[in-house]
Design an enzyme around this catalytic site. Structure first.
Site, PDB file in Angstrom:
ATOM      1  N   GLY A  73       5.421  84.333  77.002  1.00  0.00           N
ATOM      2  CA  GLY A  73       4.921  83.671  75.809  1.00  0.00           C
ATOM      3  C   GLY A  73       5.336  84.396  74.545  1.00  0.00           C
ATOM      4  N   GLN A 182      -3.560  79.174  73.739  1.00  0.00           N
ATOM      5  CA  GLN A 182      -4.946  79.088  74.199  1.00  0.00           C
ATOM      6  C   GLN A 182      -5.417  77.659  74.473  1.00  0.00           C
ATOM      7  OE1 GLN A 182      -6.873  81.468  75.214  1.00  0.00           O
ATOM      8  NE2 GLN A 182      -5.570  83.170  74.599  1.00  0.00           N
ATOM      9  N   SER A 199       2.025  79.979  77.111  1.00  0.00           N
ATOM     10  CA  SER A 199       2.214  81.074  78.053  1.00  0.00           C
ATOM     11  C   SER A 199       1.485  80.773  79.356  1.00  0.00           C
ATOM     12  CB  SER A 199       1.683  82.379  77.438  1.00  0.00           C
ATOM     13  OG  SER A 199       1.915  83.471  78.289  1.00  0.00           O
ATOM     14  N   ALA A 200       2.214  80.852  80.475  1.00  0.00           N
ATOM     15  CA  ALA A 200       1.675  80.382  81.755  1.00  0.00           C
ATOM     16  C   ALA A 200       0.453  81.157  82.227  1.00  0.00           C
ATOM     17  CB  ALA A 200       2.760  80.431  82.823  1.00  0.00           C
ATOM     18  N   HIS A 201       0.412  82.474  81.988  1.00  0.00           N
ATOM     19  CA  HIS A 201      -0.710  83.231  82.553  1.00  0.00           C
ATOM     20  C   HIS A 201      -2.021  82.980  81.804  1.00  0.00           C
ATOM     21  CE1 HIS A 201      -0.259  87.203  80.043  1.00  0.00           C
ATOM     22  NE2 HIS A 201       0.083  86.154  79.342  1.00  0.00           N
ATOM     23  N   CYS A 325      -4.614  91.930  71.580  1.00  0.00           N
ATOM     24  CA  CYS A 325      -3.272  92.340  71.995  1.00  0.00           C
ATOM     25  C   CYS A 325      -2.808  93.608  71.299  1.00  0.00           C
ATOM     26  CB  CYS A 325      -2.279  91.210  71.749  1.00  0.00           C
ATOM     27  SG  CYS A 325      -2.504  89.843  72.896  1.00  0.00           S
TER      28      CYS A 325
END
Length: 383
Positions: A73, A182, A199-201, A325
């Site tokens: 991402g 999100q 973002s996949a995760h 982050c």
């Protein structure tokens, strides 16, 4: 005996969806070859990639030729910002962005500044909602090449007025990039953007897969050295098994999104209400209504955020604190700072498909005592 773990940090990474695990294992057998080659194994890999792209594009409501898979991402966000600016260099060198963008977007903005460009941050209110009046003025200024707006805050959950911001961008002739990390797989994807990333995760896919969507006709130019893969938008060989797992889990997450939102929203409401009522000197931040269904953030006065995180971890609770982050830098959250709210003793709780009511109740039962103990250790008593 250690307490059983309760994972409450889905906004960083959701637990791997069972569908993702199944798809990943299956794709390891057939998806190891280079899909750009012509032999049998490569053709099978190409079939898997095409199917993953079609499924993901259908879930997002976009064309397959608008969608590229990226290594993360963060890579997608960097590509969106730097590519959007490169494609519009003749229009100017100004990047407009909200003050609460994800650090990946802000780091791309820093790179733009280093190269001689300009960035205009737009403020938010105390709920973390974009100031549309300031946004309108910023995107109408001369030389604006790109505007960037996060769909919903990854730190406090406030949903941004993307449709209204997009309308103002369109009126000014400025393309809009939306960081939808999100919301994809959880709530409706906003409209009106030219470039979008995810973002996949975040939705229960594997780490190491990002989505970059560039609308047909958008002026975007890859900021990376030339590469023939993924329509030239991102370099390098894809982790195809992970891409297949990401696509399968996104379809499953999107199908369950409405039911999950209906289940998690009252649990977050309960956390917001109980924390405010049962922990003295606490501020629950973010919009109480127009927010993500799974995320809540609060700050506790007289408590160090990192110390609180370790104390919660010892009791089995995995949560985030401060700027989610950038916490390793020990700097205050730029998001909370921009909102003008308390940042001491900050905790972000984000729920997921495996979170139970019992998990939430246990967290709420233990939190007040943990905070009180830490305050007592610091010599703060009588609250």
């Amino acid at each position: 005996m250690s307490p059983s773990p309760v994972y409450l940090d889905a906004a960083t990474a959701a637990p791997l969806h069972p569908v993702a695990r199944q798809a990943l294992l299956a794709a390891l057998d057939d998806g190891w070859a280079d899909p750009g080659k012509l032999y049998t194994q490569a053709r099978r890999a190409r079939q898997l990639l095409d199917a993953a792209r079609e499924a993901t594009a259908a879930t997002l409501g976009v064309r397959t030729d608008e969608l590229s898979f990226t290594p993360s991402g963060t890579t997608a966000a960097h590509s969106a910002v730097l590519g959007g600016l490169a494609g519009r260099r003749r229009a100017g060198a100004v990047l407009v962005h909200s003050a609460i963008e994800h650090s990946a977007v802000l780091h791309a903005a820093e790179r733009h500044l280093t190269g001689g460009g300009t960035a205009t941050p737009v403020p938010v209110d105390r709920l973390g909602r974009l100031d549309l009046t300031a946004w309108a003025a910023a995107v109408r200024a001369p030389g604006v090449a790109l505007a960037a707006l996060i769909a919903a805050s990854h730190e406090v959950g406030t949903v941004q007025p993307v449709a209204a911001a997009a309308e103002l961008c369109a009126g000014a002739g400025v393309p809009l990039y939306v960081d939808a990390a999100q919301v994809v797989g959880r709530t409706a994807v906003p409209q009106g953007w030219s470039v979008l990333t995810a973002s996949a995760h975040k939705w229960g896919g594997p780490p190491g897969v990002g989505l970059l969507v560039v609308r047909k006709g958008a002026r975007w130019e890859s900021p990376w050295p030339a590469d023939e893969r993924e329509s030239g938008r991102t370099p390098g060989v894809l982790n195809l098994p992970a891409v297949v797992a990401a696509a399968a889990s996104l379809r499953a997450a999107a199908a369950d999104a409405a039911a999950e939102a209906a289940r998690l929203t009252p649990l977050v409401d309960r956390i917001r209400a109980r924390v405010a009522a049962e922990v003295p000197d606490v501020e629950v931040v973010g919009d109480p209504v127009d927010r993500l269904p799974h995320l809540v953030t609060f700050s506790c006065l007289y408590v160090d955020g990192e110390v609180l995180l370790h104390a919660l971890d010892r009791r089995g609770f995995a949560v985030s604190s401060g700027s989610s982050c950038t916490s390793s830098t020990l700097r205050p959250s730029h998001v909370l700072e921009a909102m003008g709210v308390l940042s001491h003793g900050n905790v972000r709780v984000s729920l997921h498909r495996e979170t139970t009511e019992a998990d939430v109740e246990r967290f709420l039962a233990e939190l007040p005592g943990i905070v009180a103990d830490l305050r007592a250790e610091a010599g703060v008593v009588g609250l």
